[in-house]
Write an enzyme that holds these catalytic residues in place. Structure first.
Site, PDB file in Angstrom:
ATOM      1  N   GLY A  16       0.799  -1.224   0.000  1.00 23.35           N
ATOM      2  CA  GLY A  16       0.000   0.000   0.000  1.00 23.35           C
ATOM      3  C   GLY A  16       0.832   1.274   0.000  1.00 23.35           C
ATOM      4  O   GLY A  16       0.422   2.293  -0.567  1.00 23.35           O
ATOM      5  N   ASN A  17       2.027   1.223   0.617  1.00 27.81           N
ATOM      6  CA  ASN A  17       2.853   2.432   0.708  1.00 27.81           C
ATOM      7  C   ASN A  17       3.460   2.847  -0.634  1.00 27.81           C
ATOM      8  O   ASN A  17       4.006   3.932  -0.751  1.00 27.81           O
ATOM      9  CB  ASN A  17       3.960   2.262   1.766  1.00 27.81           C
ATOM     10  CG  ASN A  17       5.016   1.243   1.358  1.00 27.81           C
ATOM     11  OD1 ASN A  17       4.723   0.254   0.695  1.00 27.81           O
ATOM     12  ND2 ASN A  17       6.250   1.486   1.760  1.00 27.81           N
ATOM     13  N   LYS A 134     -12.901 -10.532   5.732  1.00 31.70           N
ATOM     14  CA  LYS A 134     -12.106  -9.382   5.286  1.00 31.70           C
ATOM     15  C   LYS A 134     -13.000  -8.130   5.234  1.00 31.70           C
ATOM     16  O   LYS A 134     -13.927  -8.050   4.440  1.00 31.70           O
ATOM     17  CB  LYS A 134     -11.547  -9.698   3.890  1.00 31.70           C
ATOM     18  CG  LYS A 134     -10.829  -8.574   3.225  1.00 31.70           C
ATOM     19  CD  LYS A 134      -9.412  -8.447   3.682  1.00 31.70           C
ATOM     20  CE  LYS A 134      -8.740  -7.257   2.989  1.00 31.70           C
ATOM     21  NZ  LYS A 134      -7.517  -6.833   3.648  1.00 31.70           N
ATOM     22  N   LYS A 219      -3.349 -10.285  -1.392  1.00 29.85           N
ATOM     23  CA  LYS A 219      -2.413  -9.989  -2.482  1.00 29.85           C
ATOM     24  C   LYS A 219      -1.062 -10.698  -2.293  1.00 29.85           C
ATOM     25  O   LYS A 219      -0.402 -11.051  -3.271  1.00 29.85           O
ATOM     26  CB  LYS A 219      -2.225  -8.486  -2.667  1.00 29.85           C
ATOM     27  CG  LYS A 219      -1.338  -7.795  -1.649  1.00 29.85           C
ATOM     28  CD  LYS A 219      -0.111  -7.195  -2.288  1.00 29.85           C
ATOM     29  CE  LYS A 219       0.822  -6.498  -1.321  1.00 29.85           C
ATOM     30  NZ  LYS A 219       0.672  -6.527   0.090  1.00 29.85           N
ATOM     31  N   LYS A 281       2.275 -12.135   4.797  1.00 26.25           N
ATOM     32  CA  LYS A 281       3.487 -12.119   3.958  1.00 26.25           C
ATOM     33  C   LYS A 281       4.356 -13.338   4.262  1.00 26.25           C
ATOM     34  O   LYS A 281       4.857 -13.996   3.346  1.00 26.25           O
ATOM     35  CB  LYS A 281       4.296 -10.839   4.206  1.00 26.25           C
ATOM     36  CG  LYS A 281       3.534  -9.585   3.830  1.00 26.25           C
ATOM     37  CD  LYS A 281       4.388  -8.358   3.946  1.00 26.25           C
ATOM     38  CE  LYS A 281       3.541  -7.110   3.948  1.00 26.25           C
ATOM     39  NZ  LYS A 281       2.515  -7.045   2.894  1.00 26.25           N
TER      40      LYS A 281
END
Ligand code: ADP
Ligand code: MG
Length: 318
Positions: A16-17, A134, A219, A281
C-alpha cells in the site's frame, strides 16, 4: 526458469505504501508520485538484470470506489466487487506503466511495461465463503449495516467499537487464469503489472464458465502463487519496513537479515508477525518455498536495490 536472454525472473509484490504514503497524500497525483518513486527502484532492479512482474495491493482504492458508488447510489448503479478489482487493476496499472515508461526514457532504456487484467480462480467450496472475514468499504452505523444485511445480503460485523463494516470472504487463490499471458509478455521482454489486488476472484460454474465473486484474495498469497506459476527465481515483497523483526515494536525487538523456511515456520508459530500485515506475507513466503520457490526477500521500496545486493532486507531461504 530464466527467460531466453538468460535473465532471472522476479515477482515483486508492492504494498500500500507504494501508492499512499499517509492519510494526507491520497489524491491521484499523490498516488502517482508515490508510484513513480517505487517504480524507480524496480527499474533499478531491471537495470541490474532482472525481469520483473509487479503485483500490488488495492485495498484503499477499492474503498474509494465503493464510497463513490455508495454516495451516488440514488442516481447510478452500484459497482460489484469484482468490477472494483478490475477498475483498480486498470487504474493502478496505468500509473505503474506511465511511471515505468518515464523512468525507462530517463535512463535511456529500451523497455516497455504492460498491465494484464488478471482473474484468479478460487474454489467455490473454499471454507472462506462460509466465514467472511475481510472488512471492506466504509464504516456504517448499526441501522445502515442491518439494512444492507437485509436488503443486499451483506455480511456485516461490528468492528471493535469503531462502527459496523461489511466483511467478505478471503478465499485461497488456486490458479492465475492469465498466467500464460503474463509469462509470454515477460519472455518477450515486457515488465508486467498483474495480479493487482490479489487478482479478481472468479469461480468455475458447473459448465466451467468463470463467474466473478464478491470476495477479496490476499495480495501476498496471490503474488506467491504467481511466483510459483511462472517459476520465478525470486519473490520480493516490498512493504513499509526495511526488514522483518522478531518481537516487533517491543523493547527486545531484533531485526532479521535472514531466516530459513524452518525458522520462518517457528517464528510464525511463536506469534512474531502481526495478523493482517506481516503474517500473511510470511505465510505467503512459506507457501512459495514449500511449492518449490527458491528465495524470498522482504524490504521497503527504497532498499530494493541494496537488498538484492545482499546489503539489507530480510531474506528467506530453504
Ligand atoms: P502492505 O500494504 O505492504 O501489505 P501491511 O501494512 O499489510 O503492508 O504489512 C506491513 C507492516 O507489517 C509493516 O509496516 C509493519 O508495521 C507490520 N509488521 C507486523 N509485524 C512485523 C514484524 N514482525 N516485523 C516487521 N514488520 C511487521
Ligand atoms: Mg498488507
Amino acid at each position: 526458469m530464466s527467460n531466453e536472454a538468460g535473465k532471472k525472473i522476479a515477482v515483486v509484490a508492492v504494498g500500500g505504501n507504494s501508492l499512499i504514503k499517509d492519510k494526507a497524500h491520497q489524491t491521484i497525483p499523490d498516488q502517482f508520485a508515490a508510484a513513480s518513486e517505487s517504480m524507480s527502484h524496480i527499474v533499478g532492479m531491471i537495470q541490474a538484470g532482472w525481469d520483473v512482474a509487479v503485483t500490488h495491493g488495492n485495498g484503499p482504492q477499492v474503498g474509494f470506489i465503493l464510497r463513490r458508488s455508495e454516495l451516488s447510489a440514488h442516481e447510478l448503479h452500484t459497482v460489484p466487487l469484482d468490477y472494483c478489482g478490475a477498475d483498480t487493476q486498470g487504474a493502478i496499472g496505468y500509473m505503474f506503466q506511465r511511471a515505468l515508461h518515464n523512468d525507462f526514457k530517463r535512463r535511456g532504456m529500451d523497455k516497455q511495461a504492460a498491465t494484464v487484467v488478471t482473474q484468479v480462480l478460487v474454489d467455490r467450496n473454499d471454507p472462506a465463503f462460509e466465514n467472511p472475514s475481510k472488512p471492506i468499504g466504509s464504516f456504517m452505523d448499526e441501522a445502515t449495516a442491518l439494512k444492507h444485511r437485509d436488503e443486499d445480503g451483506w455480511v456485516v460485523v461490528e468492528d471493535s467499537g469503531r462502527g459496523w463494516r461489511r466483511v467478505v470472504p478471503s478465499p485461497i487463490p488456486k490458479r492465475i487464469v492469465e498466467r500464460d499471458a503474463i509469462l509470454a509478455l515477460i519472455h518477450a521482454g515486457f515488465v508486467v503489472v498483474g495480479v493487482g489486488g490479489g487478482g479478481i476472484p472468479v469461480v468455475e460454474d458447473e459448465d466451467g464458465n468463470l463467474v466473478g465473486v464478491e470476495a477479496v484474495i490476499d495480495k501476498d498469497f496471490a503474488s506467491a502463487l504467481l511466483a510459483n506459476s511462472i517459476d520465478a527465481d525470486l519473490f520480493l515483497i516490498s512493504t513499509a519496513v526495511e526488514k522483518v523483526a522478531l518481537n516487533y515494536n517491543k523493547p527486545n525487538q531484533r531485526w532479521l537479515d535472514k531466516m530459513t523456511l524452518e525458522e520462518a515456520r517457528r517464528y510464525l508459530e511463536e506469534g512474531h508477525f502481526a495478523k493482517g500485515s506481516m503474517e500473511p506475507k510470511i505465510r505467503a513466503i512459506i507457501g512459495y518455498l514449500e511449492r518449490g520457490g527458491k528465495e524470498a526477500i522482504i524490504t521497503n521500496p527504497e532498499n530494493i536495490e541494496r537488498a538484492l545486493a545482499g546489503e539489507t532486507g530480510t531474506r528467506v531461504v530453504l
